[in-house]
Motif scaffolding. Structure first.
Motif, PDB file in Angstrom:
ATOM      1  N   VAL A 155      76.777-125.117   4.437  1.00 32.38           N
ATOM      2  CA  VAL A 155      75.642-124.424   5.060  1.00 32.38           C
ATOM      3  C   VAL A 155      76.051-123.026   5.503  1.00 32.38           C
ATOM      4  CG1 VAL A 155      74.059-124.419   7.044  1.00 32.38           C
ATOM      5  CG2 VAL A 155      74.485-126.546   5.799  1.00 32.38           C
ATOM      6  N   ALA A 156      77.253-122.900   6.067  1.00 29.95           N
ATOM      7  CA  ALA A 156      77.739-121.591   6.515  1.00 29.95           C
ATOM      8  C   ALA A 156      77.823-120.611   5.353  1.00 29.95           C
ATOM      9  CB  ALA A 156      79.105-121.748   7.172  1.00 29.95           C
ATOM     10  N   PRO A 178      74.591-117.457   5.763  1.00 29.93           N
ATOM     11  CA  PRO A 178      75.513-116.765   6.671  1.00 29.93           C
ATOM     12  C   PRO A 178      74.839-115.931   7.751  1.00 29.93           C
ATOM     13  CG  PRO A 178      75.361-115.579   4.603  1.00 29.93           C
ATOM     14  CD  PRO A 178      74.559-116.826   4.433  1.00 29.93           C
ATOM     15  N   ASN A 179      73.526-115.834   7.712  1.00 29.41           N
ATOM     16  CA  ASN A 179      72.825-115.007   8.703  1.00 29.41           C
ATOM     17  C   ASN A 179      72.194-115.826   9.824  1.00 29.41           C
ATOM     18  OD1 ASN A 179      73.309-112.380   7.561  1.00 29.41           O
ATOM     19  ND2 ASN A 179      71.939-112.984   5.895  1.00 29.41           N
ATOM     20  N   GLY A 180      72.569-117.098   9.918  1.00 29.73           N
ATOM     21  CA  GLY A 180      72.165-117.887  11.068  1.00 29.73           C
ATOM     22  C   GLY A 180      70.929-118.735  10.896  1.00 29.73           C
ATOM     23  N   GLN A 181      70.377-118.823   9.666  1.00 33.62           N
ATOM     24  CA  GLN A 181      69.186-119.661   9.506  1.00 33.62           C
ATOM     25  C   GLN A 181      69.524-121.148   9.614  1.00 33.62           C
ATOM     26  OE1 GLN A 181      70.286-117.436   7.266  1.00 33.62           O
ATOM     27  NE2 GLN A 181      68.637-116.127   6.484  1.00 33.62           N
ATOM     28  N   GLY A 198      76.525-124.273  15.732  1.00 30.08           N
ATOM     29  CA  GLY A 198      77.612-123.450  15.208  1.00 30.08           C
ATOM     30  C   GLY A 198      77.165-122.513  14.097  1.00 30.08           C
ATOM     31  N   VAL A 199      76.352-123.025  13.170  1.00 29.10           N
ATOM     32  CA  VAL A 199      75.892-122.153  12.084  1.00 29.10           C
ATOM     33  C   VAL A 199      74.735-121.263  12.541  1.00 29.10           C
ATOM     34  CG1 VAL A 199      76.706-123.637  10.223  1.00 29.10           C
ATOM     35  CG2 VAL A 199      74.424-123.999  11.151  1.00 29.10           C
TER      36      VAL A 199
END
Length: 296
Positions: free
Chosen positions: A62-63, A67-70, A221-222
């Protein structure tokens, strides 16, 4: 890649997610014992396996993809077109919010249980409902200011919290090692209670949902990935994976160790509602083995 206004080292951001994830150490040993009894040292093994072999690889992916926090919710939205996707995301956000509220409430309630048992506090201050609401108000005020502002507080709190738990766990594990008869008595009682060995394998699987509250920390975390310090997106992904792996290993070790020492060293009646260890098993051991000053 656009650098955000505020960035922090990945371990600082890990402390922010740890406010959600690590806080469950306060009450998970007690929940495990009330659900599984003498089997509670085995129950967290399922959670640890799911964490390391399931949640960790999934959120590492997922990270990379988000990578932009969705996070995973943002990824799922892309699988559903138009309004169906938006409705699906709203439903998932409802579940995520419910989980976060439950975790906050449990943590605050168990923290107030610790205060209720504190020998140094005067009796007139010991209103569990009042203490719980007060702690929730403080926590809510911190997060209303935003994740960026909360990181500094989280680093101090989580560092202190984990440090205290290391001391308590090490001292109590030493106590168990010095008195091996404690383990012998536990094994005798366990096999007397569970004559069929298959029960000892199946029951921890059935109890997994009750112990999985802290897994929401991976989604947190993500979600806060944009706060992780990095020069480009690949480095942000790598640093976030460091965050996830470190958090998972810390929590897994604590879950296993805390479930062992609390089961072996705390009498069963202390876990029940109204008991001195109810909702505060590790705190109870801190008072018992390190004195009221350290326990406080």
């Amino acid at each position: 890649y656009t650098k955000p206004d505020t960035e922090h080292p990945w371990w600082h951001v890990m402390c922010l997610t740890g406010v959600d994830y690590f806080s469950t150490l306060g009450y998970q040993p007690g929940i495990a014992f009330l659900a599984a009894g003498l089997l509670s040292p085995l129950a967290p093994m399922v959670l640890v396996l799911v964490t390391l072999l399931g949640a960790l690889p999934v959120y590492a992916h997922v990270a990379e993809v988000s990578p932009n926090g969705q996070g995973s919710i943002g990824m799922l939205e892309k699988l559903f077109p138009r309004w169906s996707g938006k409705m699906f995301v709203l439903i998932l956000l409802g579940f995520a919010t419910t989980d976060f509220v439950i975790t906050m409430t449990l943590s605050a309630a168990d923290a107030s249980a610790h205060l209720m048992q504190n020998p140094f506090l005067p009796a007139w201050t010991k209103s569990q409902m009042g203490m719980t609401l007060g702690l929730l108000a403080i926590l809510g005020a911190i997060f209303l200011k935003g994740f960026k502002e909360a990181i500094g507080i989280a680093v101090v709190l989580v560092g202190l919290y984990l440090g205290l738990n290391v001391v308590v766990t090490a001292v109590t594990l030493g106590e168990v090692l010095r008195h091996p008869q404690i383990v012998s008595h536990w094994k005798t009682a366990l096999f007397a209670q569970h004559i069929i060995p298959l029960e000892m394998l199946v029951l921890p699987l059935l109890l997994f949902p009750k112990l999985a509250l802290g897994l929401s920390g991976f989604e947190t975390g993500v979600a806060v990935m944009p706060l992780v310090k990095a020069e480009d997106l690949p480095q942000r992904v790598r640093n976030t994976r460091k965050l996830l792996v470190t958090a998972a290993l810390i929590m897994s070790l604590f879950l296993m160790a805390s479930s062992i020492v609390t089961t072996l060293l705390i009498p069963a009646e202390k876990f029940k509602e109204g008991g001195e260890a109810n909702g505060r098993a590790l705190a109870y051991l801190a008072h018992q083995y390190l004195g009221n000053g350290f326990g406080s």
